[in-house]
Design a protein around this motif. Structure first.
Motif, PDB file in Angstrom:
ATOM      1  N   GLU A   1      52.076  19.904 -72.705  1.00  0.00           N
ATOM      2  CA  GLU A   1      51.769  19.959 -71.281  1.00  0.00           C
ATOM      3  C   GLU A   1      51.667  18.543 -70.734  1.00  0.00           C
ATOM      4  N   VAL A   2      52.298  18.351 -69.575  1.00  0.00           N
ATOM      5  CA  VAL A   2      52.242  17.056 -68.892  1.00  0.00           C
ATOM      6  C   VAL A   2      51.280  17.188 -67.729  1.00  0.00           C
ATOM      7  N   VAL A   3      50.323  16.274 -67.670  1.00  0.00           N
ATOM      8  CA  VAL A   3      49.347  16.260 -66.579  1.00  0.00           C
ATOM      9  C   VAL A   3      49.406  14.908 -65.889  1.00  0.00           C
ATOM     10  N   GLU A   4      48.923  14.888 -64.658  1.00  0.00           N
ATOM     11  CA  GLU A   4      48.837  13.615 -63.947  1.00  0.00           C
ATOM     12  C   GLU A   4      47.494  12.993 -64.255  1.00  0.00           C
ATOM     13  N   LYS A   5      47.506  11.698 -64.353  1.00  0.00           N
ATOM     14  CA  LYS A   5      46.274  10.960 -64.634  1.00  0.00           C
ATOM     15  C   LYS A   5      45.340  11.112 -63.437  1.00  0.00           C
ATOM     16  N   PRO A   6      44.078  11.422 -63.676  1.00  0.00           N
ATOM     17  CA  PRO A   6      43.147  11.546 -62.557  1.00  0.00           C
ATOM     18  C   PRO A   6      43.016  10.214 -61.819  1.00  0.00           C
ATOM     19  N   VAL A   7      43.005  10.290 -60.504  1.00  0.00           N
ATOM     20  CA  VAL A   7      42.849   9.091 -59.679  1.00  0.00           C
ATOM     21  C   VAL A   7      41.364   8.796 -59.544  1.00  0.00           C
ATOM     22  N   VAL A   8      41.008   7.574 -59.873  1.00  0.00           N
ATOM     23  CA  VAL A   8      39.612   7.158 -59.769  1.00  0.00           C
ATOM     24  C   VAL A   8      39.487   6.296 -58.520  1.00  0.00           C
ATOM     25  N   ASN A   9      38.653   6.722 -57.593  1.00  0.00           N
ATOM     26  CA  ASN A   9      38.412   5.966 -56.366  1.00  0.00           C
ATOM     27  C   ASN A   9      37.140   5.157 -56.573  1.00  0.00           C
ATOM     28  N   LEU A  10      37.312   3.857 -56.722  1.00  0.00           N
ATOM     29  CA  LEU A  10      36.158   2.996 -56.987  1.00  0.00           C
ATOM     30  C   LEU A  10      35.259   2.837 -55.760  1.00  0.00           C
ATOM     31  N   LEU A  11      35.791   3.140 -54.578  1.00  0.00           N
ATOM     32  CA  LEU A  11      35.001   3.001 -53.358  1.00  0.00           C
ATOM     33  C   LEU A  11      34.139   4.226 -53.080  1.00  0.00           C
ATOM     34  N   GLU A  12      34.482   5.323 -53.744  1.00  0.00           N
ATOM     35  CA  GLU A  12      33.734   6.556 -53.509  1.00  0.00           C
ATOM     36  C   GLU A  12      32.370   6.455 -54.186  1.00  0.00           C
TER      37      GLU A  12
END
Length: 144
Positions: free
Chosen positions: A124-135
């Motif tokens: 299974e191919v998944v997208e890397k979770p986006v980490v928002n450093l400003l959140e």
């Protein structure tokens, strides 16, 4: 009695000669490579099937084809001599979602039906979770 011995000798010779020739044995269990769960951005999608010619004649891979255009296999260009190993590289284009593809290998191998072997890739191919450093991190009342 002589007729029986003659027939037995013919059958034994036929069995011996039927087993001579190139033979292909793949390293991977069930001829399958499991990608596991991989991040689309971190993985090239390239995997290698390793095989050995366990026969007594050169093994010639005549064709390698995939069930779709999203999987591109490559085949050896030279014959694989008896006792030597070869490889078939498979490049999956890493579309997000499950991987379930079959690659058909055609050869002069006498130990597989019509010289054909089915190879499989799965995972299974998944997208890397986006980490928002400003959140701002959310904290639960239990953490205070």
């Amino acid at each position: 009695m002589k007729k029986y011995l003659l027939m037995t000798a013919i059958l034994v010779n036929a069995a011996i000669f039927a087993q001579s020739g190139a033979k292909i044995e793949f390293k991977d269990k069930d001829n399958t490579i499991d990608y596991g769960t991989v991040n689309k951005e971190d993985d090239s999608g390239l995997r290698t099937f390793v095989f050995t010619n366990t026969g007594d004649a050169p093994l010639i891979i005549t064709n390698v084809q995939s069930t779709c255009g999203c999987t591109v296999p490559s085949k050896p260009t030279e014959p694989i001599l008896p006792g030597k190993t070869g490889k078939i590289d498979v490049k999956y284009n890493m579309h997000t979602g499950p991987i379930r593809k079959t690659i058909t290998v055609e050869s002069n191998a006498v130990n597989v039906d019509e010289g054909r072997v089915a190879l499989k890739i799965k995972g299974e191919v998944v997208e890397k979770p986006v980490v928002n450093l400003l959140e701002k991190k959310k904290t639960s009342p239990m953490q205070n």
